[in-house]
Design a protein around this motif. Structure first.
Motif, PDB file in Angstrom:
ATOM      1  N   VAL A  55       0.847  -1.200   0.000  1.00  0.00           N
ATOM      2  CA  VAL A  55       0.000   0.000   0.000  1.00  0.00           C
ATOM      3  C   VAL A  55       0.880   1.246   0.000  1.00  0.00           C
ATOM      4  CG1 VAL A  55      -1.800   1.240   1.229  1.00  0.00           C
ATOM      5  CG2 VAL A  55      -1.743  -1.262   1.299  1.00  0.00           C
ATOM      6  N   LYS A  56       0.806   2.030  -1.060  1.00  0.00           N
ATOM      7  CA  LYS A  56       1.580   3.262  -1.144  1.00  0.00           C
ATOM      8  C   LYS A  56       0.779   4.393  -0.503  1.00  0.00           C
ATOM      9  CE  LYS A  56       4.942   2.619  -4.684  1.00  0.00           C
ATOM     10  NZ  LYS A  56       5.044   1.212  -4.450  1.00  0.00           N
ATOM     11  N   LEU A  57       1.439   5.159   0.346  1.00  0.00           N
ATOM     12  CA  LEU A  57       0.753   6.272   0.996  1.00  0.00           C
ATOM     13  C   LEU A  57       0.748   7.494   0.089  1.00  0.00           C
ATOM     14  CD1 LEU A  57       2.140   6.013   4.638  1.00  0.00           C
ATOM     15  CD2 LEU A  57      -0.093   5.289   3.798  1.00  0.00           C
ATOM     16  N   GLY A  58      -0.300   8.282   0.207  1.00  0.00           N
ATOM     17  CA  GLY A  58      -0.412   9.511  -0.575  1.00  0.00           C
ATOM     18  C   GLY A  58      -1.793  10.094  -0.384  1.00  0.00           C
ATOM     19  N   PRO A  59      -2.018  11.289  -0.924  1.00  0.00           N
ATOM     20  CA  PRO A  59      -3.339  11.909  -0.787  1.00  0.00           C
ATOM     21  C   PRO A  59      -4.426  10.950  -1.252  1.00  0.00           C
ATOM     22  CG  PRO A  59      -1.780  13.447  -1.750  1.00  0.00           C
ATOM     23  CD  PRO A  59      -1.077  12.125  -1.669  1.00  0.00           C
ATOM     24  N   VAL A  60      -5.507  10.854  -0.473  1.00  0.00           N
ATOM     25  CA  VAL A  60      -6.554   9.876  -0.756  1.00  0.00           C
ATOM     26  C   VAL A  60      -7.507  10.427  -1.815  1.00  0.00           C
ATOM     27  CG1 VAL A  60      -8.440   8.520   0.238  1.00  0.00           C
ATOM     28  CG2 VAL A  60      -6.392   9.001   1.593  1.00  0.00           C
ATOM     29  N   PRO A  61      -7.709   9.671  -2.926  1.00  0.00           N
ATOM     30  CA  PRO A  61      -8.595  10.153  -3.991  1.00  0.00           C
ATOM     31  C   PRO A  61     -10.014  10.368  -3.472  1.00  0.00           C
ATOM     32  CG  PRO A  61      -7.358   8.209  -4.699  1.00  0.00           C
ATOM     33  CD  PRO A  61      -7.122   8.359  -3.235  1.00  0.00           C
ATOM     34  N   GLY A  62     -10.579  11.478  -3.826  1.00  0.00           N
ATOM     35  CA  GLY A  62     -11.963  11.750  -3.475  1.00  0.00           C
ATOM     36  C   GLY A  62     -12.186  12.102  -2.009  1.00  0.00           C
ATOM     37  N   ALA A  63     -11.090  12.315  -1.259  1.00  0.00           N
ATOM     38  CA  ALA A  63     -11.237  12.610   0.168  1.00  0.00           C
ATOM     39  C   ALA A  63     -11.850  13.995   0.352  1.00  0.00           C
ATOM     40  CB  ALA A  63      -9.883  12.536   0.851  1.00  0.00           C
ATOM     41  N   LYS A  64     -12.630  14.123   1.427  1.00  0.00           N
ATOM     42  CA  LYS A  64     -13.203  15.436   1.758  1.00  0.00           C
ATOM     43  C   LYS A  64     -12.727  15.809   3.161  1.00  0.00           C
ATOM     44  CE  LYS A  64     -17.243  15.150  -1.199  1.00  0.00           C
ATOM     45  NZ  LYS A  64     -16.961  13.766  -1.714  1.00  0.00           N
ATOM     46  N   PRO A  65     -11.551  16.447   3.250  1.00  0.00           N
ATOM     47  CA  PRO A  65     -11.010  16.773   4.572  1.00  0.00           C
ATOM     48  C   PRO A  65     -11.947  17.707   5.336  1.00  0.00           C
ATOM     49  CG  PRO A  65      -9.404  17.184   2.823  1.00  0.00           C
ATOM     50  CD  PRO A  65     -10.707  16.914   2.162  1.00  0.00           C
ATOM     51  N   SER A  66     -12.079  17.447   6.637  1.00  0.00           N
ATOM     52  CA  SER A  66     -12.890  18.361   7.442  1.00  0.00           C
ATOM     53  C   SER A  66     -12.119  19.651   7.690  1.00  0.00           C
ATOM     54  CB  SER A  66     -13.293  17.699   8.763  1.00  0.00           C
ATOM     55  OG  SER A  66     -12.149  17.201   9.421  1.00  0.00           O
ATOM     56  N   ASN A  67     -10.787  19.578   7.682  1.00  0.00           N
ATOM     57  CA  ASN A  67      -9.978  20.785   7.751  1.00  0.00           C
ATOM     58  C   ASN A  67      -9.301  20.952   6.392  1.00  0.00           C
ATOM     59  OD1 ASN A  67      -7.937  22.702   8.104  1.00  0.00           O
ATOM     60  ND2 ASN A  67      -7.783  22.242  10.302  1.00  0.00           N
ATOM     61  N   ALA A  68      -9.914  21.780   5.545  1.00  0.00           N
ATOM     62  CA  ALA A  68      -9.443  21.887   4.167  1.00  0.00           C
ATOM     63  C   ALA A  68      -8.034  22.484   4.108  1.00  0.00           C
ATOM     64  CB  ALA A  68     -10.418  22.739   3.364  1.00  0.00           C
ATOM     65  N   ALA A  69      -7.724  23.397   5.019  1.00  0.00           N
ATOM     66  CA  ALA A  69      -6.408  24.055   4.974  1.00  0.00           C
ATOM     67  C   ALA A  69      -5.298  23.057   5.256  1.00  0.00           C
ATOM     68  CB  ALA A  69      -6.376  25.205   5.977  1.00  0.00           C
ATOM     69  N   LEU A  70      -5.533  22.151   6.213  1.00  0.00           N
ATOM     70  CA  LEU A  70      -4.493  21.193   6.585  1.00  0.00           C
ATOM     71  C   LEU A  70      -4.626  19.883   5.815  1.00  0.00           C
ATOM     72  CD1 LEU A  70      -4.523  21.640  10.482  1.00  0.00           C
ATOM     73  CD2 LEU A  70      -3.001  22.724   8.816  1.00  0.00           C
ATOM     74  N   GLY A  71      -5.808  19.614   5.282  1.00  0.00           N
ATOM     75  CA  GLY A  71      -6.035  18.355   4.585  1.00  0.00           C
ATOM     76  C   GLY A  71      -6.226  17.184   5.522  1.00  0.00           C
ATOM     77  N   THR A  72      -6.731  17.434   6.725  1.00  0.00           N
ATOM     78  CA  THR A  72      -6.937  16.355   7.698  1.00  0.00           C
ATOM     79  C   THR A  72      -8.432  16.111   7.906  1.00  0.00           C
ATOM     80  OG1 THR A  72      -6.816  17.969   9.481  1.00  0.00           O
ATOM     81  CG2 THR A  72      -4.812  16.744   8.979  1.00  0.00           C
ATOM     82  N   CYS A  73      -8.770  14.901   8.391  1.00  0.00           N
ATOM     83  CA  CYS A  73     -10.145  14.558   8.714  1.00  0.00           C
ATOM     84  C   CYS A  73     -10.274  14.376  10.225  1.00  0.00           C
ATOM     85  CB  CYS A  73     -10.549  13.265   8.005  1.00  0.00           C
ATOM     86  SG  CYS A  73     -10.800  13.499   6.236  1.00  0.00           S
ATOM     87  N   ALA A  74     -11.294  14.978  10.799  1.00  0.00           N
ATOM     88  CA  ALA A  74     -11.510  14.875  12.247  1.00  0.00           C
ATOM     89  C   ALA A  74     -11.924  13.453  12.603  1.00  0.00           C
ATOM     90  CB  ALA A  74     -12.560  15.872  12.689  1.00  0.00           C
ATOM     91  N   VAL A  75     -11.452  12.956  13.734  1.00  0.00           N
ATOM     92  CA  VAL A  75     -11.795  11.600  14.192  1.00  0.00           C
ATOM     93  C   VAL A  75     -12.587  11.719  15.485  1.00  0.00           C
ATOM     94  CG1 VAL A  75     -10.886   9.365  14.889  1.00  0.00           C
ATOM     95  CG2 VAL A  75      -9.685  10.707  13.156  1.00  0.00           C
ATOM     96  N   LYS A  76     -13.705  11.012  15.503  1.00  0.00           N
ATOM     97  CA  LYS A  76     -14.534  11.075  16.731  1.00  0.00           C
ATOM     98  C   LYS A  76     -14.433   9.763  17.493  1.00  0.00           C
ATOM     99  CE  LYS A  76     -17.759  14.442  14.916  1.00  0.00           C
ATOM    100  NZ  LYS A  76     -17.570  14.340  13.474  1.00  0.00           N
TER     101      LYS A  76
END
Lengths: 387, 552
Positions: free
Chosen positions: A366-387
């Motif tokens: 598995v090669k790491l890299g930006p996830v296709p079609g991802a919708k980051p909750s923090n668009a500036a950082l490109g991260t997704c919030a985890v609950k």
């Protein structure tokens, strides 16, 4: 020999106009190595074809061939017999080419050539000890067979291609200071060397000089006349073209295939606590790093992609070297949970299977890299919030 | 027309007079330090213009007003907040009333050295490979130089903080970064690269201070045909490590550069790099008078290291009294807990002393795990120590930890990742520290203090008899140089892993130290539970502060 050297000199002179970037001397080294091989072959052929009488002339020929192969820095070098080569020896040149921190596409061919030079030297060594003429000749024949593999053939680019194949089909064939162009498109000007991923696809020469300047080592599969230029396609041209097609195909389809990453949502949730307690201090509440580097988001993923990191590389660093002040001190469950948290924070969707607590060979695929079609909750950082 | 012209003329004269009087140029001191100032930097009572005060690398200040009798009254004079995204390791440079410091992520600040007021701030956003840290700037020719975490060397205008030039200085930015403070020497900036655990080869470079052009590189790992190359089996030298990353000392009289080269790689797997692995874990004396450095001598402290026990301590040159007679010496220390005193001319070992608990020195990391001490963050760390002529003693803090060392069957290079052949060791047992005073007359301890937390803050010795140092628990302490008694201390509430410096501004002497969040190596597990401080509980510090102290 002489024509070979002259032809290459002509190409260098033609192409010296605007060097793309400084190349190392590997091209010249390969040519010199070949010249030494040919000098050794000439010695053997001369004595085999001749009518020499007496032991001495045969021994002398074997010694001289040996000298051309091993070079004066080797123990097997016997200076008193003379050296038909350049003194550095084929081995000396090949060692210089191989003694590097990185390997090139031509490295396996050169490594193979080196093994065959060593085999030839071994045969010559035993020839020096033979009592019977038949045995001597058998040794020399074996040496010639090995040396034929060192020279190789220009239609092959792997180990079987030897030095000729590497010069004909890889970036090794590009002389120092020559103009390199992308091998995916026809040349816009000549002289130029078309290269794709270290494969030499073509050599373009101005028509007026082409007949005088075609390198001996170039294996030509197709000749195309293009205006005032002649484009000589190599045997690697077909493979290069396939690569070029593959690249544009990948560019078109990128963003469709989902990465095969699996963790569960409960794992990611449990990982929040682990991260807060053991990781946050150095990697930050926003996962962008403080004392340590960023571990999620655009910066992390683009760097991971640039460095070709796999999920297994990330796993190794986390499981074995983190937390850095006390590495390996968490439980396998804690590590797997925090991996789930990191993958979720990097916007990888959860899958059906939990992230494994023990090493798993599939993670290396598995090669790491930006996830296709991802919708980051923090668009500036490109991260997704985890609950 | 006359009256108007006259009035304007007078006003201009008046403005000019006011400006001249108020400008620092009216001061007798030259605008920027010249060649003599660098050569005599260790004798300049007011300024601090080289990383470790002078080229000798000895943080020692003679003849100060702060004495063992009055140090107890030392008070915080000012403090200045800087970017707090990582640990502060900055060694402040002070010239003519201005202090230059850096943050972990390469922000540069010019502060008023008497008040802490900010004169300018240069922000920077580097990509971080592994650790964020910066040990400070160089000041020369009206420029401030910083080497960054993304492998750049940047020159700023020292008056305005505006960039003058910015070059990519690291040879491979995917596995190499800079934490070291550049050292101005003649027209050069000397700078070592950090890549020793990431699969690079160590080197120190000289750059032209006016243009940033590379003048030379000296590789710590000998290539084919160079002496010492045969101390590496096969191709193992190609990713052999040996980073020069902490600091250097120079003897300007002989143009000799003293450097410590770091540990070999892969760190924990020795079987793939058989041999002594020169010049890793060695002090090397280089002749830098010519176009390329030449090795004068080397002393390998730990041949074929498999524990990441590199000599992190920058060399310190000093003239000590050995057996009653003066001798030119150079000191170093390694993370293996060894303190070394060598003859500065030959590299011969004069003294060797263990300053941390040592165990399993000759064991190898294994698949199951082998216990050895110190841990990889143990022993003598990157701020080193200080020699004081008055006591003929060397003061050096140390870290006391043990670890469990694991190796793997192979080592694989992955761009931008650790290249270890194993894993960094988890702690085994307690994590504590020492402050050690070593008698150079005998090579034995004069005194040593065992403290609850690792000590990595270096040491500043000041005549007539004080030693300042800080611990990772944030305690900044003044010890009596003769007895080791605590004379004064101050709880910063943060982690101290920067060296204390001292200078004079506005006629007053200051002692300054930086404190901030813990670095990755010293993010002590006790901190996450809250270690006790005078203010209450210790938790992750969220501020990074430069604090200056002075007598009332």
């Amino acid at each position: 020999m002489r024509t070979l050297a002259l032809c290459f000199a002509a190409v260098i002179a033609l192409s010296g106009a605007s060097p793309a970037r400084p190349a190392s001397d590997d091209h010249a080294g390969a040519l010199a190595a070949l010249a030494d091989v040919r000098a050794a072959v000439a010695e053997i052929v001369r004595i085999e074809d001749g009518y020499a009488v007496g032991h001495g002339a045969y021994l002398r020929a074997a010694h001289r061939a040996m000298n051309a192969l091993v070079g004066r820095r080797d123990d097997g070098y016997a200076a008193s017999f003379g050296d038909p080569g350049d003194g550095v020896g084929t081995l000396g040149h090949l060692d210089r080419m191989l003694d590097k921190t990185s390997s090139a596409r031509w490295t396996p061919a050169v490594q193979g050539a080196k093994a065959n030079v060593l085999a030839a030297a071994e045969s010559l060594q035993s020839a020096l000890h033979e009592k019977q003429m038949e045995d001597y000749q058998a040794d020399l024949t074996r040496a010639l067979a090995s040396l034929a593999l060192v020279v190789g053939r220009s239609s092959e680019s792997g180990v079987l291609g030897g030095l000729s194949g590497a010069l004909a089909n890889t970036s090794l064939g590009v002389p120092r200071g020559a103009v390199s162009a992308s091998g995916c498109a026809p040349p816009s000007r000549a002289p130029a060397y078309g290269v794709v991923a270290e494969r030499l696809a073509y050599v373009a020469l101005p028509r007026s000089t082409a007949s005088a300047a075609i390198p001996d080592e170039l294996g030509i599969s197709r000749v195309v006349v293009q205006g005032d230029d002649v484009v000589l396609y190599t045997h690697a041209a077909r493979e290069a073209a396939a690569l070029c097609r593959g690249r544009s195909h990948m560019q078109r389809t990128r963003g469709v295939a989902a990465p095969a990453v699996s963790y569960t949502a409960p794992q990611a949730h449990a990982g929040v606590t682990v991260y807060r307690r053991y990781c946050l201090q150095c990697h930050g509440a926003d996962l962008q790093g403080s004392a340590g580097p960023a571990v999620a988001g655009t910066e992390f993923l683009t760097n991971a992609k640039r460095n070709k990191w796999t999920l297994n590389d990330l796993r190794t660093t986390v499981f074995e070297n983190m937390p850095f002040s006390n590495p390996g001190s968490l439980s396998p469950k804690q590590y797997a949970d925090v991996m789930g948290f990191l993958l979720a924070s990097n916007c990888y969707p959860p899958g059906g299977k939990p992230f494994p607590q023990t090493p798993s060979p599939s993670l290396a695929k598995v090669k790491l890299g930006p996830v296709p079609g991802a919708k980051p909750s923090n668009a500036a950082l490109g991260t997704c919030a985890v609950k | 027309m006359w009256p108007w012209g006259s009035a304007i003329f007078s006003l201009a004269v008046l403005v000019a007079a006011i400006c001249t009087a108020g400008s620092p140029r009216a001061n007798a001191q030259a605008e920027w330090p010249g060649a003599d100032a660098y050569r005599n930097a260790d004798k300049d009572a007011a300024n601090w213009i080289l990383p470790a005060r002078g080229y000798s690398g000895n943080r020692y200040v003679s003849e100060t007003e702060i004495t063992p009798e009055n140090v107890g009254t030392l008070k915080k004079a000012w403090s200045a907040n800087v970017d707090a995204r990582g640990p502060l390791e900055t060694a402040p440079i002070v010239w003519n009333g201005t202090m230059y410091v850096t943050s972990s992520h390469n922000d540069v600040y010019a502060l008023d050295a008497a008040t802490g007021a900010m004169k300018w701030h240069f922000p920077y956003k580097p990509h971080v490979i592994a650790f964020s840290a910066n040990r400070g700037v160089a000041l020369a020719n009206g420029k401030v130089y910083e080497a960054t975490l993304d492998g750049h060397l940047i020159a700023l205008d020292a008056t305005t903080g505006k960039p003058v030039w910015n070059v990519v200085a690291a040879r491979d930015t995917t596995n190499t970064f800079y934490t070291m403070q550049p050292v101005p020497y003649k027209n050069m900036l000397l700078l070592g690269a950090s890549n020793g655990d990431w699969g690079g080869i160590g080197y120190i470079s000289a750059f032209d201070a006016s243009t940033g052009k590379r003048l030379w590189d000296w590789n710590t790992i000998p290539g084919p045909g160079e002496p010492g190359h045969d101390s590496w089996s096969g191709d193992s030298w190609k990713r052999g490590g040996g980073a020069i990353w902490s600091g250097v000392a120079i003897d300007p009289a002989t143009d000799t550069l003293y450097v410590d080269a770091g540990n070999p790689q892969p760190d924990f797997l020795g079987t793939v790099r058989k041999g002594a692995n020169l010049y890793t874990n060695s002090m090397v004396a280089l002749d830098i008078s010519g176009a390329k450095p030449k090795v004068k001598w080397y002393r390998q402290f730990i041949p074929h290291d498999t524990h990441d026990w590199d000599p992190a301590m920058p060399p310190v040159l000093f003239t000590g009294t050995v057996n009653g007679s003066p001798r030119n010496l150079v000191a170093s220390g390694d993370k293996g807990g060894n303190f070394w005193v060598l003859d500065a001319g030959t590299g011969a070992v004069v003294y060797h002393l263990a300053v941390s608990t040592q165990k399993g020195q000759n064991t190898q990391p294994s698949r199951k795990g082998t216990i050895a001490c110190p841990n990889t963050n143990g022993g003598v760390e990157f701020n080193g120590g200080s020699y004081m002529p008055e006591t003929n003693a060397f003061y050096v803090p140390s870290v006391d930890q043990c670890g469990i060392w694991k190796s793997q069957g192979t080592a694989t290079y992955v761009t931008g990742q650790f290249y270890l052949g194993g894993a960094f060791p988890p702690l085994y047992g307690p994590s504590t520290g020492y402050v050690n005073a070593i008698d150079i007359g005998t090579g034995k301890f004069m005194w040593r203090k065992h403290l609850a937390f690792p000590q990595i803050g270096g040491a500043l010795s000041m005549s007539p008899g004080i030693v300042f140092t800080g611990g990772v628990d944030g305690d900044f302490t003044a010890y009596d140089a003769k007895s080791g008694n605590v004379l004064w201390h101050y709880k910063t509430g943060m982690t101290i892993q920067a060296p204390p410096h001292s200078y004079v501004a506005g006629g007053k002497r200051y002692v300054v130290v930086a404190a901030g969040p813990a670095g990755v190596n010293f993010a002590d597990p006790r901190f996450s539970k809250g270690a006790p401080t005078l203010e209450g509980r210790y938790s992750h510090p969220t501020s990074a502060v430069i604090t200056a102290f002075a007598l009332p």
